[in-house]
Enzyme design. Structure first.
Site, PDB file in Angstrom:
ATOM      1  N   ASP A   3      34.309  62.518  26.111  1.00  0.00           N
ATOM      2  CA  ASP A   3      34.769  61.354  25.223  1.00  0.00           C
ATOM      3  C   ASP A   3      33.750  60.161  25.039  1.00  0.00           C
ATOM      4  OD1 ASP A   3      36.772  60.243  24.273  1.00  0.00           O
ATOM      5  OD2 ASP A   3      37.044  58.338  25.662  1.00  0.00           O
ATOM      6  N   SER A   4      34.341  59.253  23.743  1.00  0.00           N
ATOM      7  CA  SER A   4      33.619  58.165  23.025  1.00  0.00           C
ATOM      8  C   SER A   4      33.745  57.221  24.028  1.00  0.00           C
ATOM      9  CB  SER A   4      34.187  57.370  22.067  1.00  0.00           C
ATOM     10  OG  SER A   4      35.860  57.711  22.506  1.00  0.00           O
TER      11      SER A   4
ATOM     12  N   TYR B 167      35.276  56.137  18.046  1.00  0.00           N
ATOM     13  CA  TYR B 167      34.774  56.643  17.092  1.00  0.00           C
ATOM     14  C   TYR B 167      35.803  57.416  15.697  1.00  0.00           C
ATOM     15  CZ  TYR B 167      31.706  59.604  19.884  1.00  0.00           C
ATOM     16  OH  TYR B 167      29.982  60.301  20.912  1.00  0.00           O
ATOM     17  N   GLY B 168      36.755  57.154  16.545  1.00  0.00           N
ATOM     18  CA  GLY B 168      38.086  57.261  15.039  1.00  0.00           C
ATOM     19  C   GLY B 168      37.531  56.681  14.010  1.00  0.00           C
TER      20      GLY B 168
ATOM     21  N   CYS C 265      38.475  63.799  23.727  1.00  0.00           N
ATOM     22  CA  CYS C 265      38.239  63.490  23.038  1.00  0.00           C
ATOM     23  C   CYS C 265      39.449  64.206  22.064  1.00  0.00           C
ATOM     24  CB  CYS C 265      37.395  62.833  22.366  1.00  0.00           C
ATOM     25  SG  CYS C 265      37.130  61.811  21.594  1.00  0.00           S
TER      26      CYS C 265
ATOM     27  N   GLU D 184      38.882  49.297  25.059  1.00  0.00           N
ATOM     28  CA  GLU D 184      37.427  49.597  25.624  1.00  0.00           C
ATOM     29  C   GLU D 184      36.828  47.761  26.236  1.00  0.00           C
ATOM     30  OE1 GLU D 184      34.880  52.008  25.620  1.00  0.00           O
ATOM     31  OE2 GLU D 184      36.483  53.339  25.364  1.00  0.00           O
TER      32      GLU D 184
ATOM     33  N   CYS E 204      45.326  60.677  21.421  1.00  0.00           N
ATOM     34  CA  CYS E 204      44.445  60.082  21.475  1.00  0.00           C
ATOM     35  C   CYS E 204      44.277  59.873  23.472  1.00  0.00           C
ATOM     36  CB  CYS E 204      44.226  58.634  20.907  1.00  0.00           C
ATOM     37  SG  CYS E 204      42.280  57.756  21.266  1.00  0.00           S
TER      38      CYS E 204
ATOM     39  N   HIS F 263      42.914  57.908  24.926  1.00  0.00           N
ATOM     40  CA  HIS F 263      43.214  56.034  25.669  1.00  0.00           C
ATOM     41  C   HIS F 263      44.126  56.031  25.443  1.00  0.00           C
ATOM     42  CE1 HIS F 263      38.401  56.710  24.325  1.00  0.00           C
ATOM     43  NE2 HIS F 263      38.949  55.058  24.665  1.00  0.00           N
TER      44      HIS F 263
HETATM   45  N1  DGL Z   1      39.966  59.161  23.188  1.00  0.00           N
HETATM   46  C1  DGL Z   1      39.790  59.171  21.445  1.00  0.00           C
HETATM   47  C2  DGL Z   1      40.428  60.139  21.514  1.00  0.00           C
HETATM   48  O1  DGL Z   1      40.878  61.021  21.906  1.00  0.00           O
HETATM   49  C3  DGL Z   1      38.818  58.138  20.955  1.00  0.00           C
HETATM   50  C4  DGL Z   1      38.975  57.932  20.121  1.00  0.00           C
HETATM   51  C5  DGL Z   1      37.659  56.792  19.451  1.00  0.00           C
HETATM   52  O2  DGL Z   1      36.067  56.447  20.073  1.00  0.00           O
HETATM   53  O3  DGL Z   1      38.559  56.090  17.939  1.00  0.00           O
HETATM   54  O4  DGL Z   1      40.606  60.691  20.293  1.00  0.00           O
END
Ligand code: DGL
Length: 270
Positions: free
Chosen positions: A7-8, A39-40, A70, A162, A194, A196
Site C-alpha cells: 500500500d502507499s 498516491y491519490g 491500494c 497518515e 480506498c 484507508h
Molecule cells: N490506500 C490507498 C487506496 O486504497 C490510498 C491511496 C493514497 O495514498 O492516496 O487508494
C-alpha cells in the site's frame, strides 16, 4: 516465501488484518510507501513507477504473489504492470475485482455477460486518482447493467489518516458524504474504494444512515485470496510472523500502525 501486501501507506493494514484472520497459516510481508503517500493526488505514471518499486522490494522479500492493497495503485497502475512488466513466475493482484464481484453478486471466474443486479444506485468514495481513472465504472460495466454510480473524490482524507489526525479525517468524511448526497440523495450501497477508509467505516455509515449498505474491501479481499491460494497452492508460503517494511520513518510509522491496530507493530526501513 510469503504473500506480499502493498500500500502507499497505512491503509493496506486493514487488508492485512483481514487476510491474517482468514489465513492464519500463511506468512505475509507488508510494504507501506509512507514516504510517498498519498498516491491519490499523483499522476498515473508516477503511481506506476512507485508501485513497481514497492512490488520489486516485496519480490526480494520472497513474495512471488503481491496484493496491491491500494485502490489507487490497482486503478492507475495494475493493468499496465500486468500487461508489460510482471514476469511469468510472479503474480500481482488488485483489490477492485473482489469488491465488484460482491456488489454484482458474482462468483470468481463468472465471465457471463453483464446483467441486471439488485443494487441500482451506488456511491463510490475513493481518492481523486481512483475516481479520475474510472476503473471502478469500467470493471462494473463488464459485469452489470443499469447501475448508476456517483463518485466522490475524498481529497485530504488519506493525508489526515497518515498524519494521525483522525479528527480532521472524520470531519472530511462527513463533508464528503454531504457532497455525495447532494448529487445522489438516496444511494442504496456505498463502496469504500480506498483501503484507508475502513479505519473510518463507522463515520461513513453514520453519515450515510443505516439504510445504506457499506461495502468495505478487507474481508472481501481476504475471501478472494483464500480462494486464489486454494487454486494456486504453490503461491502459499510457510507461516510465520509478518514482516513490516516502510519507505517512511520506521519509528513514526510503527507508532501510527500500533495505534490503528491496537497491538505492537514494528516496521523496518524498506
Ligand atoms: N490506500 C490507498 C487506496 O486504497 C490510498 C491511496 C493514497 O495514498 O492516496 O487508494
Amino acid at each position: 516465501m510469503a504473500v506480499g501486501i502493498f500500500d502507499s501507506g497505512l491503509g493496506g493494514l486493514t487488508v492485512l488484518e483481514a487476510v491474517r484472520r482468514r489465513l492464519p497459516e500463511v506468512a505475509f510481508a507488508y510494504y507501506g510507501d509512507n514516504a510517498h503517500a498519498p498516491y491519490g493526488v499523483r499522476e498515473a505514471d508516477d503511481v506506476f513507477h512507485l508501485t513497481c518499486r514497492g512490488v520489486e522490494r516485496l519480490w526480494r522479500e520472497g513474495c512471488d504473489l503481491v496484493i496491491l492493497a491500494c485502490n489507487t495503485a490497482s486503478a492507475a497502475a495494475l493493468r499496465r504492470m500486468q500487461e508489460s512488466w510482471v514476469p511469468p513466475d510472479k503474480r500481482v493482484l488488485g483489490v477492485f475485482v473482489p469488491l465488484i464481484e460482491a456488489l454484482t453478486e458474482r462468483k470468481w471466474g463468472d465471465n457471463s455477460p453483464p446483467r441486471e443486479v439488485a443494487v441500482k444506485h451506488v456511491a463510490l468514495f475513493a481518492t481523486p486518482a481512483t475516481v479520475a481513472s474510472r476503473a471502478f465504472q469500467r470493471e462494473l460495466a463488464f459485469r452489470a447493467i443499469g447501475v448508476d454510480v456517483e463518485a466522490q473524490a475524498c481529497g485530504g482524507v488519506v493525508d489526515a489518516i497518515e498524519e494521525g489526525d483522525m479528527i480532521l479525517a472524520e470531519a472530511l468524511v462527513r463533508s464528503h458524504v454531504e457532497a455525495l448526497k447532494r448529487k445522489m440523495p438516496h444511494p442504496q450501497a456505498a463502496v469504500l474504494g480506498c483501503t484507508h477508509y475502513p479505519l473510518l467505516e463507522h463515520v461513513f455509515q453514520e453519515a450515510l444512515g443505516p439504510e445504506v449498505r457499506v461495502f468495505s474491501q478487507a474481508d472481501l479481499v481476504a475471501e478472494s485470496l483464500a480462494d486464489y491460494l486454494e487454486r494456486h497452492p504453490q503461491m502459499r508460503g510457510a507461516g510465520g510472523e509478518p514482516v513490516f517494511l516502510t519507505t517512511g520513518e520506521a519509528a513514526r510509522v510503527s507508532d501510527q500502525a500500533t495505534r490503528f491496530l491496537q497491538r505492537k507493530v514494528t516496521f523496518r526501513p524498506a
